[in-house]
Design an enzyme around this catalytic site. Structure first.
Site, short mmCIF file in Angstrom:
data_model
loop_
_atom_site.label_atom_id
_atom_site.label_comp_id
_atom_site.label_asym_id
_atom_site.label_seq_id
_atom_site.Cartn_x
_atom_site.Cartn_y
_atom_site.Cartn_z
N ARG A 67 6.30 -0.22 -7.33
CA ARG A 67 6.62 1.03 -6.70
C ARG A 67 7.40 0.26 -5.58
O ARG A 67 7.29 0.71 -4.46
CB ARG A 67 5.32 1.76 -6.36
CG ARG A 67 4.90 2.65 -7.40
CD ARG A 67 3.94 3.29 -7.16
NE ARG A 67 3.99 4.25 -5.93
CZ ARG A 67 3.20 4.42 -4.96
NH1 ARG A 67 1.96 3.89 -4.97
NH2 ARG A 67 3.23 5.15 -4.01
N GLU B 29 1.82 -12.05 -2.39
CA GLU B 29 0.55 -12.37 -2.51
C GLU B 29 -0.01 -12.06 -3.64
O GLU B 29 -1.41 -12.85 -3.75
CB GLU B 29 -0.50 -11.28 -1.18
CG GLU B 29 -0.83 -10.08 -1.60
CD GLU B 29 0.62 -9.17 -1.64
OE1 GLU B 29 0.58 -7.99 -1.85
OE2 GLU B 29 1.84 -9.60 -1.53
N ARG C 154 12.67 4.09 -0.21
CA ARG C 154 11.06 3.97 -0.82
C ARG C 154 11.09 4.00 -2.33
O ARG C 154 11.90 5.13 -2.74
CB ARG C 154 10.30 4.93 -0.13
CG ARG C 154 10.15 4.84 1.40
CD ARG C 154 9.23 6.22 1.87
NE ARG C 154 8.11 6.23 1.23
CZ ARG C 154 7.08 7.32 1.39
NH1 ARG C 154 7.65 8.27 2.06
NH2 ARG C 154 6.05 7.35 0.62
N CYS D 141 6.45 -5.13 0.79
CA CYS D 141 6.61 -3.76 0.18
C CYS D 141 6.25 -2.45 1.08
O CYS D 141 7.20 -2.42 2.13
CB CYS D 141 5.41 -3.54 -1.06
SG CYS D 141 5.81 -2.15 -2.22
N GLY E 267 0.87 -1.06 -0.09
CA GLY E 267 0.00 0.01 -0.04
C GLY E 267 1.07 1.13 -0.02
O GLY E 267 2.07 1.04 -0.50
N GLU E 268 0.45 2.22 0.73
CA GLU E 268 1.36 3.58 0.64
C GLU E 268 1.94 3.45 2.15
O GLU E 268 0.97 3.86 3.05
CB GLU E 268 0.71 4.69 0.00
CG GLU E 268 1.45 5.68 -0.36
CD GLU E 268 2.18 6.46 0.72
OE1 GLU E 268 3.44 6.73 0.38
OE2 GLU E 268 1.50 7.00 1.58
N SER E 269 2.94 3.53 2.59
CA SER E 269 3.59 3.49 3.85
C SER E 269 3.24 4.61 4.64
O SER E 269 2.84 4.49 5.77
CB SER E 269 5.11 3.25 3.83
OG SER E 269 5.78 4.17 3.22
N HIS F 128 5.64 -8.29 -3.79
CA HIS F 128 4.54 -8.64 -3.28
C HIS F 128 4.14 -10.17 -3.50
O HIS F 128 3.70 -10.85 -4.57
CB HIS F 128 3.33 -7.76 -4.08
CG HIS F 128 3.26 -6.38 -3.87
ND1 HIS F 128 2.20 -6.03 -2.96
CD2 HIS F 128 3.81 -5.29 -4.42
CE1 HIS F 128 2.45 -4.75 -2.99
NE2 HIS F 128 3.39 -4.24 -3.67
#
Length: 196
Positions: free
Chosen positions: A136, A173, A106, A79, A47-49, A171
């Site tokens: 990303r 998953e 990042r 991630c 996601g977005e940390s 990722h």
């Protein structure tokens, strides 16, 4: 054995499915502090940390998760989850959980459109190379003495383990290969055995 998946952002259902396929008896989505009770392991998805970090603070999850990590509960950050675990973030003078002795950069593999897949050799995984999906993605620039490097790509560290903490830039998953989830389930099983 009960494993939680932090469900604030990211591919939560995919992680839950992979963990079940890898043999986890009980997998739950974690949205509130109460959901952390009785967990034997926790996955921190992508996601977005920064957003996940803000939500963790908002829902009062940061401190209890940090305490769980410090007390030896197995955690798997993928991630953005890797960024959450790291104690140093390149270009930033603060960290989120700050429990893994690693410096993380990042978005080091570029923006969304530069996403890619590649085959990796990962220490501890038997069989053919592991197909990894990078979106990303961050990478680990350096690690402390207690951190074992599990995989590199183009001389960048993309998977590492420090005791009860496992982190990947990619990722796992998003593929049908559940060997990394199996690796984590084994970590949790080992931890449960040691603490019973």
């Amino acid at each position: 054995m009960k494993i939680g998946v932090l469900a604030l952002q990211g591919a939560v259902t995919e992680h839950i499915k992979s963990l079940r396929q890898a043999g986890a008896e009980e997998v739950v989505a974690v949205k509130r502090k109460e959901d952390l009770a009785d967990l034997d392991g926790l996955v921190l998805p992508g996601g977005e940390s920064t957003t996940i970090g803000k939500l963790m603070n908002q829902y009062e999850l940061m401190e209890p998760i940090r305490e769980m990590a410090k007390s030896g509960t197995p955690m798997f950050g993928t991630c953005a989850g890797l960024i959450l675990l790291a104690n140093r973030i390149h270009g930033q003078d603060w960290a989120h959980l700050g429990v893994m002795d690693a410096l993380v950069d990042r978005n080091s593999f570029g923006r969304q459109r530069e996403s890619f897949e590649t085959d990796l050799t990962i220490k501890g995984l038997e069989g053919e190379p592991y197909r990894a999906v990078f979106i990303r993605a961050p990478h680990i620039m350096e690690v402390g003495p207690g951190v074992e490097i599990l995989s590199t790509y183009q001389n960048r560290i993309v998977a590492a383990r420090q005791d009860n903490l496992l982190g990947t830039s990619f990722h796992p998953e998003l593929t049908d290969d559940v060997r990394l989830h199996q690796y984590f389930v084994d970590m949790v099983r080992e931890s449960v055995k040691l603490n019973s």
